[in-house]
Write an enzyme that holds these catalytic residues in place. Structure first.
Site, PDB file in Angstrom:
ATOM      1  N   GLY D  16      11.285  -3.238  -6.604  1.00 23.39           N
ATOM      2  CA  GLY D  16       9.854  -3.570  -6.542  1.00 23.39           C
ATOM      3  C   GLY D  16       9.034  -2.344  -6.202  1.00 23.39           C
ATOM      4  O   GLY D  16       9.461  -1.513  -5.409  1.00 23.39           O
ATOM      5  N   ARG D  26       5.300  12.947  -5.690  1.00 24.20           N
ATOM      6  CA  ARG D  26       4.575  14.218  -5.605  1.00 24.20           C
ATOM      7  C   ARG D  26       5.272  15.196  -4.661  1.00 24.20           C
ATOM      8  O   ARG D  26       5.434  16.382  -4.969  1.00 24.20           O
ATOM      9  CB  ARG D  26       3.151  13.929  -5.121  1.00 24.20           C
ATOM     10  CG  ARG D  26       2.287  15.142  -4.806  1.00 24.20           C
ATOM     11  CD  ARG D  26       0.906  14.669  -4.379  1.00 24.20           C
ATOM     12  NE  ARG D  26       0.013  15.736  -3.976  1.00 24.20           N
ATOM     13  CZ  ARG D  26      -0.141  16.165  -2.720  1.00 24.20           C
ATOM     14  NH1 ARG D  26       0.578  15.616  -1.752  1.00 24.20           N
ATOM     15  NH2 ARG D  26      -0.985  17.137  -2.456  1.00 24.20           N
ATOM     16  N   ARG D  77      14.502  -3.182 -12.654  1.00 29.11           N
ATOM     17  CA  ARG D  77      15.927  -3.362 -12.391  1.00 29.11           C
ATOM     18  C   ARG D  77      16.665  -3.020 -13.678  1.00 29.11           C
ATOM     19  O   ARG D  77      16.136  -3.183 -14.771  1.00 29.11           O
ATOM     20  CB  ARG D  77      16.226  -4.816 -12.005  1.00 29.11           C
ATOM     21  CG  ARG D  77      15.518  -5.194 -10.732  1.00 29.11           C
ATOM     22  CD  ARG D  77      15.867  -6.550 -10.180  1.00 29.11           C
ATOM     23  NE  ARG D  77      15.043  -6.749  -8.984  1.00 29.11           N
ATOM     24  CZ  ARG D  77      15.304  -6.172  -7.807  1.00 29.11           C
ATOM     25  NH1 ARG D  77      16.385  -5.419  -7.650  1.00 29.11           N
ATOM     26  NH2 ARG D  77      14.512  -6.364  -6.780  1.00 29.11           N
ATOM     27  N   ASP D 108      17.252  -1.468  -0.653  1.00 28.87           N
ATOM     28  CA  ASP D 108      18.686  -1.386  -0.432  1.00 28.87           C
ATOM     29  C   ASP D 108      19.507  -1.604  -1.705  1.00 28.87           C
ATOM     30  O   ASP D 108      20.560  -0.988  -1.884  1.00 28.87           O
ATOM     31  CB  ASP D 108      19.127  -2.341   0.684  1.00 28.87           C
ATOM     32  CG  ASP D 108      18.928  -3.793   0.302  1.00 28.87           C
ATOM     33  OD1 ASP D 108      18.037  -4.064  -0.529  1.00 28.87           O
ATOM     34  OD2 ASP D 108      19.650  -4.652   0.817  1.00 28.87           O
ATOM     35  N   THR D 131       9.730   0.189   0.164  1.00 27.50           N
ATOM     36  CA  THR D 131       9.661  -1.271   0.092  1.00 27.50           C
ATOM     37  C   THR D 131       8.616  -1.769   1.067  1.00 27.50           C
ATOM     38  O   THR D 131       8.500  -1.243   2.168  1.00 27.50           O
ATOM     39  CB  THR D 131      11.011  -1.941   0.427  1.00 27.50           C
ATOM     40  OG1 THR D 131      10.769  -3.298   0.826  1.00 27.50           O
ATOM     41  CG2 THR D 131      11.717  -1.247   1.574  1.00 27.50           C
ATOM     42  N   ASP D 133       8.695  -4.439   2.589  1.00 30.44           N
ATOM     43  CA  ASP D 133       9.240  -5.420   3.534  1.00 30.44           C
ATOM     44  C   ASP D 133       9.693  -4.829   4.857  1.00 30.44           C
ATOM     45  O   ASP D 133       9.945  -5.556   5.812  1.00 30.44           O
ATOM     46  CB  ASP D 133      10.413  -6.178   2.884  1.00 30.44           C
ATOM     47  CG  ASP D 133       9.927  -7.189   1.872  1.00 30.44           C
ATOM     48  OD1 ASP D 133       8.769  -7.616   1.968  1.00 30.44           O
ATOM     49  OD2 ASP D 133      10.706  -7.542   0.976  1.00 30.44           O
ATOM     50  N   ASP D 135      12.428  -3.801   5.900  1.00 32.61           N
ATOM     51  CA  ASP D 135      13.652  -4.400   6.429  1.00 32.61           C
ATOM     52  C   ASP D 135      14.869  -3.527   6.120  1.00 32.61           C
ATOM     53  O   ASP D 135      15.925  -4.022   5.729  1.00 32.61           O
ATOM     54  CB  ASP D 135      13.850  -5.801   5.857  1.00 32.61           C
ATOM     55  CG  ASP D 135      13.879  -5.820   4.342  1.00 32.61           C
ATOM     56  OD1 ASP D 135      13.506  -4.798   3.727  1.00 32.61           O
ATOM     57  OD2 ASP D 135      14.274  -6.838   3.761  1.00 32.61           O
ATOM     58  N   ARG D 168     -11.504 -25.531   9.388  1.00 33.73           N
ATOM     59  CA  ARG D 168     -10.446 -26.023   8.512  1.00 33.73           C
ATOM     60  C   ARG D 168      -9.138 -25.287   8.801  1.00 33.73           C
ATOM     61  O   ARG D 168      -9.144 -24.172   9.287  1.00 33.73           O
ATOM     62  CB  ARG D 168     -10.880 -25.745   7.068  1.00 33.73           C
ATOM     63  CG  ARG D 168     -10.059 -26.427   6.015  1.00 33.73           C
ATOM     64  CD  ARG D 168     -10.580 -26.037   4.645  1.00 33.73           C
ATOM     65  NE  ARG D 168     -11.610 -26.947   4.149  1.00 33.73           N
ATOM     66  CZ  ARG D 168     -12.375 -26.682   3.097  1.00 33.73           C
ATOM     67  NH1 ARG D 168     -12.256 -25.530   2.450  1.00 33.73           N
ATOM     68  NH2 ARG D 168     -13.276 -27.560   2.679  1.00 33.73           N
ATOM     69  N   MET D 175       4.219 -12.050   1.793  1.00 33.23           N
ATOM     70  CA  MET D 175       5.521 -11.656   1.269  1.00 33.23           C
ATOM     71  C   MET D 175       6.530 -11.476   2.394  1.00 33.23           C
ATOM     72  O   MET D 175       6.178 -11.306   3.551  1.00 33.23           O
ATOM     73  CB  MET D 175       5.388 -10.402   0.427  1.00 33.23           C
ATOM     74  CG  MET D 175       4.841 -10.712  -0.969  1.00 33.23           C
ATOM     75  SD  MET D 175       5.005  -9.312  -2.098  1.00 33.23           S
ATOM     76  CE  MET D 175       4.735 -10.144  -3.688  1.00 33.23           C
ATOM     77  N   ARG D 177      10.881 -12.096   1.864  1.00 32.36           N
ATOM     78  CA  ARG D 177      11.908 -13.089   1.561  1.00 32.36           C
ATOM     79  C   ARG D 177      12.931 -13.170   2.690  1.00 32.36           C
ATOM     80  O   ARG D 177      13.372 -14.240   3.067  1.00 32.36           O
ATOM     81  CB  ARG D 177      12.609 -12.723   0.242  1.00 32.36           C
ATOM     82  CG  ARG D 177      12.452 -13.840  -0.759  1.00 32.36           C
ATOM     83  CD  ARG D 177      12.908 -13.457  -2.134  1.00 32.36           C
ATOM     84  NE  ARG D 177      11.758 -13.316  -3.024  1.00 32.36           N
ATOM     85  CZ  ARG D 177      11.787 -12.662  -4.167  1.00 32.36           C
ATOM     86  NH1 ARG D 177      12.891 -12.054  -4.567  1.00 32.36           N
ATOM     87  NH2 ARG D 177      10.705 -12.592  -4.911  1.00 32.36           N
TER      88      ARG D 177
END
Lengths: 328, 328, 328, 328
Positions: D16, D26, D77, D108, D131, D133, D135, D168, D175, D177
């Protein structure tokens, strides 16, 4: 250190404002309330203490402010607080409400005031580093720096659009009277060719030589980022020097100025402000008094207020090397 | 007007850059290709014509540029093009490629060049108003104005955070050498208390009186927005006048400068640039030559290049009245 | 129309919130005060009238809100106000304070309520078009549209970064149950290849054909922008149809959703909201009652509330043509 | 480890995309050129290696990209690269150009590919953690996280405007996962009342109880931030559970989606990407092969590629406590 239990906390912002101060106020207020303490807002820095501009805060007083720039408590320098008489009046105003702990969000000047006050009147004080300049010893982060530097980056990105369209040299001044952090970070992040900071003497001859070399190749798109506290005294002065040596060059000066202080705080500034505000109250409750709350290597770090002074940046040589290599 | 059919189009940007120029280039290129024409990019304004810096463009040449500030064709003023010799060389460079139509994106100065060129060499020219100043007769919109004014608004919003935190007076200079549009719109949109523009003489006594009145109430949060072309000569000069009359006031000056030229264009600037670029090619094809393409009352409006000059804003009295009432 | 003089004004926001509502409230309040009128804020739309949630507003009540999204008066739909009993209670609550004029900021549903109320109880009402959908007859601008569409543009720009990095098809849903304006404007401004709107039947076969053709060339970077009210029922449904015909395509769906409602209003939204708010009070004072204040061709335009209904966009054929040509 | 000297470097982005990848490219390119190495860009991740889509890069190839989202090398990918045959072809394509060092920017999964490739063909590989994430074990920062979380914060700020205007409940999916970092940071920074992350089981009963308590007080302004990989399976599922227990609640779902991947990188992401890219080349030159370059406690940290796997966040208990206290 005092072993009187803290039961009522005052909170104020002092010195130049910085984005994230509101997030810190919110954290101080809600953590206090969580622990069953009363919490009071003091307006306009130490002035509010001297002039008795103090009001009780509730959870709703700090609703919907975490995303706001500036400070809802306002800020100022206080002449009166420099005098013993002023501080005595300030103390009396806290005393009559039973306020027996204070959180001061500001820079090293504000911490000096807090230190003196706490010594004279035995009210424990906690300092939170709120300054866009990031030049405080004892913490990797100061509240507002990340926002300020991102504001500078966005502004310089825009200037590069024009520099590029015109093949033109821009000399851009960012904040930093004693510290070059904003200049260094924003300069690297925008691919500036030269970065002039107070912490290092600039080899202006070599800067000029590099500009002349580019001029020969007719590729004078160039950004020079200058901290206001640089040895030349800011962007205008640098431009003067450049034009003396290169009278034909079309160099433009931009002084970013006060836009760097305002704006909605970045995620990091909200997070560290929240975390520091939380720990400020914890410190007051656990007897860790008269310290500045900082974060070092991802952990809380407490610096006695007397040591929480302005710190010269230790310039990482590696960064200066990277600037040279990447901006080629 | 010429009745030779236009088959090969050149496009260039000239004068100060403005956000949306890339969207206009994209529209000119793709509309040309759609009609089976060849289209050529000219670099650095008229310089590229004089110096033969011209290249053929394809659909992919303008991919992914609609959102970019600046101009991929670069821009400049051209001394050579002021001389007949320069224009002759420019013509020869077009001629040898068979380019027989020109689209010029820029301000009134650029249109003058185009007009003269088209008269001397019978190459039909179309002008697109690309300037952040919005001071061109014959169109309600110029490419870049909406972006520039939003950039100014965002910057002033940030300054207000600090003005508010400190109860301080800020005097902010925005672009506009001859036109006060950016000052007027950004000033109203940020709730500025006073707006100083070239089109109107400022009653400085009454401005000072209002500041003094606020100072008395200790409520000197105040923003004054000044166009650079104002009668006083910009924000620094206004600050000088204010400080003469109010020596104790803590007034700060901010000059927004070149950040107003760059940045990703707003939706409106992309839309009008696309629409104007599309119609520029349509004009060349349908024999509507030597006009500036504008939009008035939501409709396309074509102004002969000789009339597409800088236009003084007719200040809407209503706006001045609204400023006074709303900023109270 | 009533010839009773209006002396006390109520103001409320109703229906979906939109950026710029606060600027409109500010203008209504300050223009009222300027004219020596009292002005009252009504909370949560008509609910506040029914439930007596009404408070007096001063100049400071609207300080520093012009730049804020949402509405400080909050908004809601009101079931009670649909019934005569509810409206009667609402009237009584206005009456007891002497409020004899009402400004309602909202969409066509809110105007219906105002119209009925004003007929039953002889309180003159002025409507201001506050809706991001821009689908109100009688005005070129609605408060919030420009901000919403710029938010959509910024979001789609970000998605294009990823679409480009992956050569991937994205199907993006923007707001617009009955109106395709947000889709059309944001789609053109981001160079979307296809734009699906409620006002026109989509030739899905030709969309698929164009995608297949691109897939063959392995260039399936593609953005399709879909209004939520499109005939297929939104982006998910469009994706389903595409995947049926092109099972191997890697199509992603993004639904921009409520981010389009919030955020600091754009310059234009602040300007038109200020101008409309100013004129709403002028209308009440000059006896121009039960109209919606709009702007057409740069001039104020007043539409009787009974005609201020949702209006289908007359799709400009030219725009559809430009989409096709420019997105190639 | 190999002691063959690295003289030609290939660089690619894989998996991603994330903001800052261009800044890293660069840095790799310019540091390589500075050391007199040749440097090659590989398009579309490992696919470009397999399909021989490789081109030589110069300093100008990476001009003006530091501020751009996405990746100029594109990413994907690669199925072929999972097979030995594909990797062999990839190796042959590098070999024929003399490329004997590789920098892989990705997550990873991409590092696994690099590891296997380097073992089979003795081409040293360096991984850079790209990434959103965050992680990845062995680094405090991943390229793109700071930008993604600030994008989420800005979006949630906008949603809060509407939540506030309507009192409300919004359930917002960000994001993540396997990792709750984006949810945790953006949730705290926006004052979300509840934050649901994969790393911790949520006591949904207590969440519901707190919502019900707020509903009673008619103060159901509430933001719940949910990581997509949360145990309930995202925001829609959480909304379903809430509505089962509280059928009258007006809960809205927003899925922020792919806007979190794009956009101009933040200052921090540009800085760490530049620094990591610089060190990737240094590693290849100094024989520190087959490692991932990370930053820990402000220092460079090198993790063998076999250990540079996805790492579960060790949830800081303190943060969870702060969430509870501050969001009250």
């Amino acid at each position: 250190m005092s072993d009187r239990k803290v039961t009522k906390i005052g909170v104020l912002t002092s010195g130049g404002d910085s984005p994230g101060m509101n997030a810190a106020i919110r954290a101080v207020v809600r953590t206090s309330l969580y622990h069953g303490l009363e919490v009071y807002g003091v307006l306009r820095g130490y002035n509010g203490m001297v002039e008795d501009d103090i009001f009780k805060m509730e959870s709703r007083s700090v609703a919907n402010i975490i995303q706001r720039g500036g400070t809802i408590l306002k800020t100022a320098r206080s002449k009166d607080f420099y005098e013993y008489d002023g501080r005595k009046r300030a103390y009396d105003n806290l005393k009559k409400r039973g306020i027996n702990g204070l959180v001061v969000i500001g820079g090293d000047g504000s911490f000096n005031g807090a230190l003196r006050f706490s010594k004279e009147f035995d009210i424990p004080c906690i300092g939170l580093p709120g300054t866009i300049d990031k030049d405080i010893a004892g913490t990797d982060f100061t509240i507002g720096f990340d926002t300020a530097v991102n504001t500078a980056v966005e502004a310089i990105d825009k200037i590069r659009d024009t520099a590029d369209a015109h093949d033109r040299l821009f000399i851009i001044e960012v904040m930093g009277r004693d510290a070059g952090y904003i200049a260094l970070h924003s300069g690297i992040a925008t691919g500036a060719e030269h970065i002039l900071i107070p912490e290092r003497k600039t080899d202006i001859e070599s800067v000029i030589a590099s500009l002349q070399e580019k001029e020969k190749r007719k590729k004078l798109v160039n950004l020079i980022v200058v901290a206001e506290g640089d040895e030349f005294g800011g962007a205008e002065q640098v431009a003067r020097v450049v034009k003396e040596k290169m009278p034909n060059v079309d160099a433009r000066v931009c002084i970013l100025g006060h836009i760097q202080r305002g704006g909605s705080p970045s995620c990091i500034d909200r997070l560290i402000a929240s975390r520091m505000g939380y720990h400020a109250v914890e410190c007051l409750l656990t007897g860790k008094h008269n310290v500045m709350v900082g974060i070092q290597n991802n952990k809380m770090h407490y610096t006695p207020l007397e040591n929480a002074v302005k710190a010269k940046q230790k310039i990482n040589e590696e960064w200066m090397r990277i600037v040279k290599i990447l901006a080629s």
